[in-house]
Write a protein that holds these residues in place. Structure first.
Motif, PDB file in Angstrom:
ATOM      1  N   ASP A  91       0.794  -1.235   0.000  1.00 42.60           N
ATOM      2  CA  ASP A  91       0.000   0.000   0.000  1.00 42.60           C
ATOM      3  C   ASP A  91       0.830   1.292   0.000  1.00 42.60           C
ATOM      4  O   ASP A  91       0.573   2.198   0.803  1.00 42.60           O
ATOM      5  CB  ASP A  91      -0.977  -0.008   1.189  1.00 42.60           C
TER       6      ASP A  91
ATOM      7  N   ASP B 151      -4.597  -0.772  -1.896  1.00 40.31           N
ATOM      8  CA  ASP B 151      -5.921  -0.623  -1.316  1.00 40.31           C
ATOM      9  C   ASP B 151      -6.763   0.053  -2.413  1.00 40.31           C
ATOM     10  O   ASP B 151      -6.339   1.073  -2.978  1.00 40.31           O
ATOM     11  CB  ASP B 151      -5.782   0.283  -0.087  1.00 40.31           C
TER      12      ASP B 151
ATOM     13  N   HIS C 220     -10.590   0.874  -3.043  1.00 45.17           N
ATOM     14  CA  HIS C 220     -11.982   0.870  -2.597  1.00 45.17           C
ATOM     15  C   HIS C 220     -12.927   1.557  -3.584  1.00 45.17           C
ATOM     16  O   HIS C 220     -12.581   2.606  -4.138  1.00 45.17           O
ATOM     17  CB  HIS C 220     -12.104   1.609  -1.261  1.00 45.17           C
TER      18      HIS C 220
ATOM     19  N   TYR D  99      -7.451  -5.901   4.879  1.00 44.82           N
ATOM     20  CA  TYR D  99      -6.141  -5.378   5.276  1.00 44.82           C
ATOM     21  C   TYR D  99      -5.025  -6.227   4.675  1.00 44.82           C
ATOM     22  O   TYR D  99      -4.012  -5.721   4.226  1.00 44.82           O
ATOM     23  CB  TYR D  99      -6.015  -5.373   6.801  1.00 44.82           C
TER      24      TYR D  99
ATOM     25  N   TYR E  94      -1.734  -2.321  10.416  1.00 53.93           N
ATOM     26  CA  TYR E  94      -2.911  -2.803   9.682  1.00 53.93           C
ATOM     27  C   TYR E  94      -2.500  -3.698   8.515  1.00 53.93           C
ATOM     28  O   TYR E  94      -2.360  -4.901   8.648  1.00 53.93           O
ATOM     29  CB  TYR E  94      -3.824  -1.629   9.258  1.00 53.93           C
TER      30      TYR E  94
HETATM   31  C1  VGL Z   1      -4.921   0.415   5.617  1.00 58.38           C
HETATM   32  C2  VGL Z   1      -6.525   1.243   7.029  1.00 58.38           C
HETATM   33  C3  VGL Z   1      -7.476   1.149   6.036  1.00 58.38           C
HETATM   34  C4  VGL Z   1      -3.488   0.039   5.405  1.00 58.38           C
HETATM   35  C5  VGL Z   1      -5.863   0.310   4.617  1.00 58.38           C
HETATM   36  O1  VGL Z   1      -3.023   0.034   4.241  1.00 58.38           O
HETATM   37  O2  VGL Z   1      -2.799  -0.266   6.408  1.00 58.38           O
HETATM   38  N1  VGL Z   1      -5.260   0.869   6.826  1.00 58.38           N
HETATM   39  N2  VGL Z   1      -7.139   0.673   4.833  1.00 58.38           N
END
Ligand code: VGL
Ligand code: ZN
Length: 200
Positions: free
Chosen positions: A4, A42, A44, A111, A146
């Motif tokens: 991420d 990530d 969404h 996650y 996370y």
């Molecule tokens: C993440 C919170 C929400 C991350 C992704 O990449 O750690 N944390 N979405």
């Protein structure tokens, strides 16, 4: 595995991680040591169930129930095809062999780079690693507490020799001590820890 490394997780981003930008040079440096480079993203849809804005009366940091599981609510982040969801412009993406997208199902968060949080659906990462005959993975990125944590824990549980590149990670730290606890949890599960300077 580069977890991420997207604009929204960098300082100034929607879910900016303190010093998150400092891991980008680490990512650029270590990539040459590996046969395969995988990046997770990530990704969404607008109105995702992990966004506080999708739940009237709730705010970021609240915990609700989503698809039967506790869910921390976040600011809107990494919305598909937005600038916030793009990889950092400072990241060298030329050596990335595979991008694994996650978090597309509006009803469940993801996650880990391997599965959604309910382990209902796989992302394709495990299949990819199996096809490539990978037995050892090195994980770094955002955020330590996370997506890095759950990706590393799943990697161990799937039988991969799993290393965390410690200086290549930074955490959100919603609660004091979350980052330290995440590290302890990973180590207890069998994740080995290395510094980027000791690679190569
Ligand atoms: C993440 C919170 C929400 C991350 C992704 O990449 O750690 N944390 N979405
Ligand atoms: Zn997310």
């Amino acid at each position: 595995m580069l977890v991420d490394l997207q604009n929204d997780f960098l300082p100034g981003g929607a879910l900016g991680v303190l010093e998150g930008d400092q891991v980008i040079p680490v990512a650029n440096r270590v990539q040459e040591y590996f046969d395969i480079v995988i990046a997770t993203a990530d990704w969404h849809p607008p109105g995702h169930g992990s966004f506080a804005s999708s739940h009237p009366g709730c705010k970021a940091g609240d915990v609700i129930e989503l698809s039967g599981m506790p869910q921390v609510l976040w600011p809107d982040h990494c919305v598909q095809h937005t600038e916030g969801a793009e990889f950092s412009p400072h990241l060298n993406t030329g050596k990335i062999d595979k991008v694994i997208y996650k978090g597309m199902d509006p009803e469940i968060d993801s996650y880990s780079g391997f599965f959604d949080n309910g382990r209902r659906n796989a992302t394709g990462l495990e299949t990819y690693l199996r096809d490539q005959k990978v037995d050892t993975v090195y994980v770094m990125g955002l955020a330590t507490d996370y997506c890095v944590k759950y990706t590393a824990l799943d990697a161990v549980s799937l039988g991969y020799r799993t290393w965390l590149i410690e200086d290549g990670c930074r955490g959100v730290g919603v609660a004091e001590g979350d980052v330290e606890r995440a590290l302890a949890e990973m180590k207890a599960a069998g994740v080995r820890v290395v510094k980027s300077g000791d690679l190569g």
